[in-house]
Design a protein around this motif. Structure first.
Motif, short mmCIF file in Angstrom:
data_model
loop_
_atom_site.label_atom_id
_atom_site.label_comp_id
_atom_site.label_asym_id
_atom_site.label_seq_id
_atom_site.Cartn_x
_atom_site.Cartn_y
_atom_site.Cartn_z
N THR A 107 55.42 44.98 37.09
CA THR A 107 54.93 43.71 37.64
C THR A 107 53.41 43.68 37.67
N LEU A 108 52.88 42.48 37.63
CA LEU A 108 51.46 42.24 37.89
C LEU A 108 51.40 41.42 39.18
N PRO A 109 51.04 42.05 40.30
CA PRO A 109 51.09 41.37 41.59
C PRO A 109 50.22 40.12 41.64
N GLY A 110 50.59 39.24 42.56
CA GLY A 110 49.88 37.97 42.68
C GLY A 110 48.41 38.14 43.01
N ALA A 111 48.09 39.11 43.85
CA ALA A 111 46.70 39.32 44.22
C ALA A 111 45.86 39.71 43.00
N PHE A 112 46.43 40.54 42.14
CA PHE A 112 45.74 40.98 40.93
C PHE A 112 45.52 39.81 39.97
N VAL A 113 46.58 39.08 39.70
CA VAL A 113 46.48 37.95 38.78
C VAL A 113 45.56 36.87 39.35
N GLY A 114 45.71 36.59 40.65
CA GLY A 114 44.86 35.58 41.27
C GLY A 114 43.39 35.95 41.24
N ALA A 115 43.10 37.24 41.44
CA ALA A 115 41.70 37.68 41.41
C ALA A 115 41.11 37.50 40.01
N ILE A 116 41.90 37.79 38.98
CA ILE A 116 41.42 37.60 37.60
C ILE A 116 41.19 36.13 37.32
N PHE A 117 42.15 35.28 37.72
CA PHE A 117 41.99 33.84 37.52
C PHE A 117 40.79 33.31 38.31
N GLY A 118 40.46 34.00 39.41
CA GLY A 118 39.32 33.57 40.22
C GLY A 118 37.99 34.01 39.66
N GLY A 119 38.01 34.77 38.57
CA GLY A 119 36.76 35.14 37.92
C GLY A 119 36.38 36.60 38.01
N LEU A 120 37.15 37.42 38.73
CA LEU A 120 36.83 38.84 38.83
C LEU A 120 37.22 39.56 37.54
N SER A 121 36.55 40.66 37.27
CA SER A 121 36.91 41.48 36.12
C SER A 121 38.22 42.18 36.40
N PRO A 122 38.97 42.59 35.36
CA PRO A 122 40.22 43.32 35.59
C PRO A 122 40.04 44.57 36.44
N LEU A 123 38.92 45.27 36.28
CA LEU A 123 38.69 46.47 37.08
C LEU A 123 38.51 46.13 38.56
N GLU A 124 37.75 45.09 38.83
CA GLU A 124 37.53 44.69 40.22
C GLU A 124 38.82 44.14 40.83
N ALA A 125 39.58 43.39 40.02
CA ALA A 125 40.86 42.88 40.49
C ALA A 125 41.82 44.02 40.79
N GLY A 126 41.80 45.05 39.93
CA GLY A 126 42.64 46.23 40.16
C GLY A 126 42.25 46.96 41.43
N ARG A 127 40.96 47.06 41.68
CA ARG A 127 40.50 47.72 42.91
C ARG A 127 41.00 46.97 44.14
N PHE A 128 40.90 45.65 44.10
CA PHE A 128 41.37 44.85 45.22
C PHE A 128 42.87 45.01 45.42
N GLN A 129 43.63 45.04 44.31
CA GLN A 129 45.08 45.17 44.41
C GLN A 129 45.49 46.51 44.99
N VAL A 130 44.78 47.57 44.64
CA VAL A 130 45.08 48.89 45.20
C VAL A 130 44.91 48.88 46.71
N VAL A 131 43.84 48.23 47.16
CA VAL A 131 43.62 48.12 48.61
C VAL A 131 44.77 47.37 49.26
N VAL A 132 45.22 46.29 48.63
CA VAL A 132 46.33 45.51 49.17
C VAL A 132 47.59 46.36 49.26
N LEU A 133 47.92 47.08 48.20
CA LEU A 133 49.13 47.91 48.18
C LEU A 133 49.07 49.00 49.25
N ALA A 134 47.90 49.63 49.39
CA ALA A 134 47.76 50.67 50.41
C ALA A 134 47.92 50.09 51.81
N ALA A 135 47.38 48.89 52.02
CA ALA A 135 47.51 48.23 53.33
C ALA A 135 48.95 47.88 53.62
N ILE A 136 49.67 47.41 52.61
CA ILE A 136 51.08 47.08 52.77
C ILE A 136 51.89 48.31 53.14
#
Length: 251
Positions: A195-224
């Motif tokens: 899967t490509l989580p919504g936070a990751f895809v949304g961050a990319i669509f919002g203009g972030l680079s894939p690396l930055e979007a991936g960093r944000f998604q990792v934080v989300v997964l760890a928080a969950i």
């Protein structure tokens, strides 16, 4: 564009077609509550429409974001508690467990600076963590009751030997926590592969680079994971403390 009538019409047709497919499959198979999926889609669409309008004006206001998160938490707590049982004590256990789990997870994120402590990020992270904590709380509570019901004679045996209800149901609580954590663990393990989580895809669509979007998604997964672990354990332990007789699993 979102305000293009043709786009909105095609979206509506697509959503209705998918909801019809889900309802038809459940109907043909004779599943109870076959219209639940259709109702869920309709309700979700309406709620998202309202929330989208509301958030447009409050997403940068810390006070209003706090109000929105409080509403999310209240609805999530009520929804999870209904899956677990009835009564003020059950509601209090679920609310306390979710509050502790969510609070610890978000505090660690913002204190460490893993994500900037802005209203926008607080809303995004808070909403995702609250939603997953709600799911875990409901699963942990239901599974705990199911394990206790299935093995009630074993519980009675421990009680007859002088054990407290918490001691008699300790193993059931551990099994319930394990079962409740399977969905978030599987989600985390398969992220990027299945899967490509919504936070990751949304961050990319919002203009972030894939690396930055991936960093944000990792934080989300760890928080969950952190919020879910705390929530599940607190729900199972709390139910074990207050149980006084063979529980009834909610329908």
């Amino acid at each position: 564009m979102i305000d293009d009538p043709d786009v909105l019409l095609r979206t509506l047709i697509g959503v209705l077609a998918l909801a019809a497919v889900a309802t038809s499959v459940l109907w043909v198979f004779g599943v109870p509550h076959r219209f639940a999926s259709l109702y869920a889609v309709a309700r979700g669409a309406l709620q998202l429409a309202i929330v989208s309008v509301v958030l447009t004006g409050v997403i940068t206001n810390g006070a209003w974001v706090g109000v929105v998160l409080l509403v999310m938490f209240s609805v999530g707590t009520w929804t999870a508690a209904r899956r677990v049982g009835s009564g003020v004590r059950v509601l209090a256990i679920v609310a306390g467990a979710m509050l502790l789990g969510i609070g610890v997870a978000l505090a660690v994120i913002f204190v460490t600076g893993a994500v900037a402590a802005t209203p926008r990020y607080a809303l995004a992270l808070g909403g995702m963590v609250i939603g997953n904590a709600m799911t875990v709380a409901g699963l942990a509570g239901r599974r705990f009751h199911e394990f206790v019901v299935d093995r009630w004679l074993e519980v009675e045996g421990w009680l007859a030997l002088g054990a407290t209800m918490r001691q008699a149901t300790a193993e059931h609580a551990r099994l319930a926590v394990h079962a409740a954590m399977i969905p978030p663990i599987d989600q985390t393990k398969t992220t990027g592969l299945v899967t490509l989580p919504g936070a990751f895809v949304g961050a990319i669509f919002g203009g972030l680079s894939p690396l930055e979007a991936g960093r944000f998604q990792v934080v989300v997964l760890a928080a969950i994971m952190a919020a879910g672990s705390i929530t599940a354990v607190c729900v199972a332990v709390g139910l074990g403390r207050v149980a006084g007789q063979q529980p009834v699993v909610p329908g």
